[in-house]
Design a protein around this motif. Structure first.
Motif: not given
Length: 247
Positions: A173-178, A180-181, A197-198, A187-189
């Motif tokens: 979870l920490a990796l996904c949120v980090g 993505s942020a 971002a995804p 600028g990926a999103a």
């Protein structure tokens, strides 16, 4: 004499790994394979239009294939049986890493094949390459799945499945949120309404940059070498953790 002893030790390890892989195949029987395939097709058909969602379905398939044998062994309380087998603990770790690598490769194959079969049916007007048919997308898949395996297996061998799953869930979870942020900040999103971002976009940005800088063959070779080094370090941690674990 030393060379002969080393050769004999390697042969013994290879025989032990092969025996453990055959055992895992017997645990993961035809019924399990059919259930996994059916779930993958059902879920994949719902999300195949969207690259990111379909990507994570493929990653989930890899995770399921990696975890199914440890789950069965955990349910059967077979941890002590593993420790009592006439093989070294390092051999058990090597076998589990080999089976995890095969699981990731099989999942990648189903992800790419599923995209080719499902997307033309569900989204025939689509233009542009999807993640599953582009080099950067496939490399991103292997970077993500290999990275997750490299995190999960040392936790599994040190803590056993129950506590390892909780620890891995928190790290995941920490990796996904980090990621993505960070990707959002880079600028990926592009959509302003997206706060993040995804999750795969940060890895894909790095892969894209590497391919653009080195070219596809050199970038692929470098990524494969890096993933091999990561798995080697992860395997070393797993062996150390397993040797310290009281079965």
């Amino acid at each position: 004499m030393t060379t002969d002893a080393e050769g004999a030790a390697r042969a013994e390890t290879a025989r032990g790994v092969w025996a453990l892989l055959r055992k895992d195949l017997r645990v993961f029987d035809t019924r399990d394979a059919a259930v996994f395939l059916a779930l993958y097709v059902l879920v994949g058909a719902q999300v195949a239009r969207w690259d990111e969602a379909f990507f994570w379905v493929g990653v989930g398939l890899a995770g399921g294939l990696v975890a199914i044998v440890p789950i069965v062994e955990w349910l059967l309380e077979a941890d002590r049986l593993l420790g009592s087998l006439p093989v070294r603990r390092s051999t058990i770790v090597i076998a589990r890493y080999v089976s995890a690598a095969v699981a990731c490769a099989v999942a990648a194959g189903f992800w790419m094949a599923g995209g080719r079969l499902l997307v033309p049916l569900l989204s025939p007007a689509r233009t542009g390459p999807a993640m599953w048919e582009s080099l950067d997308g496939v490399l991103t898949f292997f970077v993500v799945t290999t990275g997750l395996v490299a995190i999960f297996l040392p936790l599994y061998f040190r803590l056993a499945l129950g506590r390892a799953s909780m620890a891995f869930g928190a790290v995941y979870l920490a990796l996904c949120v980090g990621s993505s942020a960070i990707a959002r900040a880079a600028g990926a999103a592009t959509a302003p309404r997206l706060a993040l971002a995804p999750p795969s976009s940060l890895v894909r940005l790095g892969v894209d940059a590497l391919v653009a800088r080195l070219g596809a063959p050199a970038a692929t070779a470098l990524i494969v070498a890096g993933l091999a080094a990561l798995l080697s370090f992860s395997g070393w941690l797993a062996v150390k953790g397993f040797e310290r674990r009281d079965l």
